[in-house]
Design an enzyme around this catalytic site. Sequence first.
Site, PDB file in Angstrom:
ATOM      1  N   ALA A  66     -49.732 -15.638   0.300  1.00 35.12           N
ATOM      2  CA  ALA A  66     -50.957 -16.053   0.971  1.00 35.12           C
ATOM      3  C   ALA A  66     -50.708 -16.135   2.142  1.00 35.12           C
ATOM      4  O   ALA A  66     -49.700 -16.718   2.622  1.00 35.12           O
ATOM      5  CB  ALA A  66     -50.832 -17.061  -0.370  1.00 35.12           C
ATOM      6  N   GLY A 111     -46.307 -14.559  -1.961  1.00 40.44           N
ATOM      7  CA  GLY A 111     -47.406 -14.117  -2.207  1.00 40.44           C
ATOM      8  C   GLY A 111     -47.408 -12.004  -2.309  1.00 40.44           C
ATOM      9  O   GLY A 111     -48.259 -11.670  -3.242  1.00 40.44           O
ATOM     10  N   GLU A 114     -45.632 -10.963  -5.162  1.00 34.55           N
ATOM     11  CA  GLU A 114     -46.201 -11.441  -6.259  1.00 34.55           C
ATOM     12  C   GLU A 114     -47.436  -9.949  -7.010  1.00 34.55           C
ATOM     13  O   GLU A 114     -47.423  -9.532  -7.833  1.00 34.55           O
ATOM     14  CB  GLU A 114     -46.560 -12.651  -6.452  1.00 34.55           C
ATOM     15  CG  GLU A 114     -45.652 -13.614  -7.107  1.00 34.55           C
ATOM     16  CD  GLU A 114     -46.798 -15.557  -6.251  1.00 34.55           C
ATOM     17  OE1 GLU A 114     -47.347 -15.181  -5.242  1.00 34.55           O
ATOM     18  OE2 GLU A 114     -46.269 -16.290  -7.207  1.00 34.55           O
ATOM     19  N   GLU A 134     -41.723 -19.661  -0.952  1.00 32.71           N
ATOM     20  CA  GLU A 134     -42.382 -20.776  -1.452  1.00 32.71           C
ATOM     21  C   GLU A 134     -42.233 -22.436  -1.286  1.00 32.71           C
ATOM     22  O   GLU A 134     -42.047 -23.503  -0.387  1.00 32.71           O
ATOM     23  CB  GLU A 134     -43.280 -21.030  -2.620  1.00 32.71           C
ATOM     24  CG  GLU A 134     -44.546 -19.485  -2.197  1.00 32.71           C
ATOM     25  CD  GLU A 134     -43.616 -18.535  -2.749  1.00 32.71           C
ATOM     26  OE1 GLU A 134     -42.542 -18.133  -3.402  1.00 32.71           O
ATOM     27  OE2 GLU A 134     -44.903 -17.977  -3.255  1.00 32.71           O
TER      28      GLU A 134
HETATM   29  N1  CAA Z   1     -49.739 -16.915   6.195  1.00 35.96           N
HETATM   30  C1  CAA Z   1     -50.855 -16.765   7.124  1.00 35.96           C
HETATM   31  N2  CAA Z   1     -49.880 -15.546   8.103  1.00 35.96           N
HETATM   32  C2  CAA Z   1     -48.831 -15.412   7.909  1.00 35.96           C
HETATM   33  C3  CAA Z   1     -48.468 -15.390   7.163  1.00 35.96           C
HETATM   34  C4  CAA Z   1     -48.394 -16.093   6.346  1.00 35.96           C
HETATM   35  N3  CAA Z   1     -48.133 -16.059   4.937  1.00 35.96           N
HETATM   36  N4  CAA Z   1     -47.492 -14.735   7.504  1.00 35.96           N
HETATM   37  C5  CAA Z   1     -46.777 -13.928   8.858  1.00 35.96           C
HETATM   38  N5  CAA Z   1     -48.477 -14.728   9.194  1.00 35.96           N
HETATM   39  C6  CAA Z   1     -49.063 -14.580  11.095  1.00 35.96           C
HETATM   40  C7  CAA Z   1     -47.831 -15.591  11.625  1.00 35.96           C
HETATM   41  O1  CAA Z   1     -48.226 -16.331  11.779  1.00 35.96           O
HETATM   42  C8  CAA Z   1     -47.980 -14.799  12.992  1.00 35.96           C
HETATM   43  O2  CAA Z   1     -49.758 -14.722  13.625  1.00 35.96           O
HETATM   44  P1  CAA Z   1     -49.642 -15.411  14.715  1.00 35.96           P
HETATM   45  O3  CAA Z   1     -49.261 -13.989  15.699  1.00 35.96           O
HETATM   46  O4  CAA Z   1     -51.066 -15.582  15.297  1.00 35.96           O
HETATM   47  O5  CAA Z   1     -48.597 -16.779  15.406  1.00 35.96           O
HETATM   48  C9  CAA Z   1     -48.299 -12.978  12.717  1.00 35.96           C
HETATM   49  O6  CAA Z   1     -48.512 -13.094  11.905  1.00 35.96           O
HETATM   50  C10 CAA Z   1     -46.676 -12.693  12.888  1.00 35.96           C
HETATM   51  O7  CAA Z   1     -45.420 -13.519  12.115  1.00 35.96           O
HETATM   52  P2  CAA Z   1     -44.571 -14.203  12.738  1.00 35.96           P
HETATM   53  O8  CAA Z   1     -44.643 -13.939  13.933  1.00 35.96           O
HETATM   54  O9  CAA Z   1     -43.838 -14.951  11.962  1.00 35.96           O
HETATM   55  O10 CAA Z   1     -43.464 -12.905  12.608  1.00 35.96           O
HETATM   56  P3  CAA Z   1     -41.843 -13.120  12.420  1.00 35.96           P
HETATM   57  O11 CAA Z   1     -41.254 -11.259  12.526  1.00 35.96           O
HETATM   58  O12 CAA Z   1     -41.398 -13.742  13.453  1.00 35.96           O
HETATM   59  O13 CAA Z   1     -41.665 -13.232  11.322  1.00 35.96           O
HETATM   60  C11 CAA Z   1     -41.893 -13.401   8.385  1.00 35.96           C
HETATM   61  C12 CAA Z   1     -41.875 -12.668   9.943  1.00 35.96           C
HETATM   62  C13 CAA Z   1     -40.126 -13.786   8.072  1.00 35.96           C
HETATM   63  C14 CAA Z   1     -42.151 -12.738   7.368  1.00 35.96           C
HETATM   64  C15 CAA Z   1     -43.066 -15.223   9.229  1.00 35.96           C
HETATM   65  O14 CAA Z   1     -43.840 -14.441   9.035  1.00 35.96           O
HETATM   66  C16 CAA Z   1     -42.679 -15.410   7.161  1.00 35.96           C
HETATM   67  O15 CAA Z   1     -42.016 -16.270   6.960  1.00 35.96           O
HETATM   68  N6  CAA Z   1     -44.155 -15.497   6.803  1.00 35.96           N
HETATM   69  C17 CAA Z   1     -44.317 -16.097   5.562  1.00 35.96           C
HETATM   70  C18 CAA Z   1     -43.713 -15.938   4.917  1.00 35.96           C
HETATM   71  C19 CAA Z   1     -44.188 -17.330   3.866  1.00 35.96           C
HETATM   72  O16 CAA Z   1     -43.448 -18.064   3.839  1.00 35.96           O
HETATM   73  N7  CAA Z   1     -44.776 -16.758   2.898  1.00 35.96           N
HETATM   74  C20 CAA Z   1     -45.262 -17.663   1.506  1.00 35.96           C
HETATM   75  C21 CAA Z   1     -46.286 -17.867   1.186  1.00 35.96           C
HETATM   76  S1  CAA Z   1     -47.133 -18.754   0.346  1.00 35.96           S
HETATM   77  C22 CAA Z   1     -47.329 -17.981  -0.903  1.00 35.96           C
HETATM   78  O17 CAA Z   1     -47.798 -17.146  -1.216  1.00 35.96           O
HETATM   79  C23 CAA Z   1     -47.638 -19.068  -1.769  1.00 35.96           C
HETATM   80  C24 CAA Z   1     -48.376 -18.161  -3.380  1.00 35.96           C
HETATM   81  O18 CAA Z   1     -47.305 -17.744  -4.393  1.00 35.96           O
HETATM   82  C25 CAA Z   1     -49.709 -18.145  -3.635  1.00 35.96           C
END
Ligand code: CAA
Length: 260
Positions: A66, A111, A114, A134
């Site tokens: 998400a 998400g 999921e 999460e």
């Molecule tokens: N939401 C919003 N933006 C996201 C995102 C997310 N889940 N995942 C990645 N992005 C964005 C980053 O902010 C970044 O944007 P900018 O370039 O504008 O800063 C871009 O995508 C590239 O990401 P990274 O620079 O972080 O890429 P990376 O290769 O260094 O890392 C990653 C990759 C490990 C996947 C890392 O992006 C990450 O940890 N993402 C979040 C994963 C996460 O926590 N997901 C769960 C979300 S909560 C959820 O999903 C709740 C639910 O059940 C409903």
Amino acid sequence: MAFRNVTTSDRGAVRTLTVNRPDKLNALNRETIGELTLAFRQAAQDDAVRVVVLAGAGDKAFVAGADISEMTAWSPTRAQAASRAGQELMLTIERLGKPVLAKIQGYALGGGMELAMACHLRVASDRAKFGQPEIGLGLIPGFGGTQRLTRLAGRGAALELCLLGHQIDAARAERLGVVTRVVPADELDATVDGMADQLAAAAPLALKGILDAVIEGAECAIDQGLAFETQGFAIAFSTDDMREGTGAFLERRKPSFKGS
Ligand code: CAA
């Protein structure tokens, strides 16, 4: 209808829906969830579509979760609405009545995992990574992860992945039953196309009968599940496709299913 964050393409009876926010690793913001829900409903209603492939744009991610940037200002009430909207999308996919195949080339996190788990089949590149991270955000999964991961992989694996929040590779996801098949990255497209073509050529009402019986049956007592199976079995006998399939077997030829 044109979408901003989802692209649609058709190849014969196979519709591909692609989440198209590669700069944000295809994170599911509110708009994308709405567009995907609508796109899946359109695919359900279109008789020309027999199979849906769900993909993420770019090399890096299927869907990285998400959209975290939207969440920071949410109240509990807003979070409840967002969780329900996400869960509704997942149920729309799960109950589509047509097979949905997830093509996973990179991260399927939160998400994104999921979303993949709501699909009926999951084909992953050997570079794909899965996880429910999460907990690291002080959250819990909100789009059905606690429930579908438990049903797919069991309580032990669901607790491990959700409590510890670590990523697992595609091979472990396959061993857990979260992934249907893992293939080398350069074979992903061909494997998904082949599987989708096989499903597109199958008898649609029999496919629907299997989906209904397995998915609804998994949620109820066995007597009721068996009733779903009997219903689907009987419906199959009202179709031309059943006569074509059995006739083709006896005549030693390939069946041609029409969807009636
Ligand atoms: N939401 C919003 N933006 C996201 C995102 C997310 N889940 N995942 C990645 N992005 C964005 C980053 O902010 C970044 O944007 P900018 O370039 O504008 O800063 C871009 O995508 C590239 O990401 P990274 O620079 O972080 O890429 P990376 O290769 O260094 O890392 C990653 C990759 C490990 C996947 C890392 O992006 C990450 O940890 N993402 C979040 C994963 C996460 O926590 N997901 C769960 C979300 S909560 C959820 O999903 C709740 C639910 O059940 C409903």
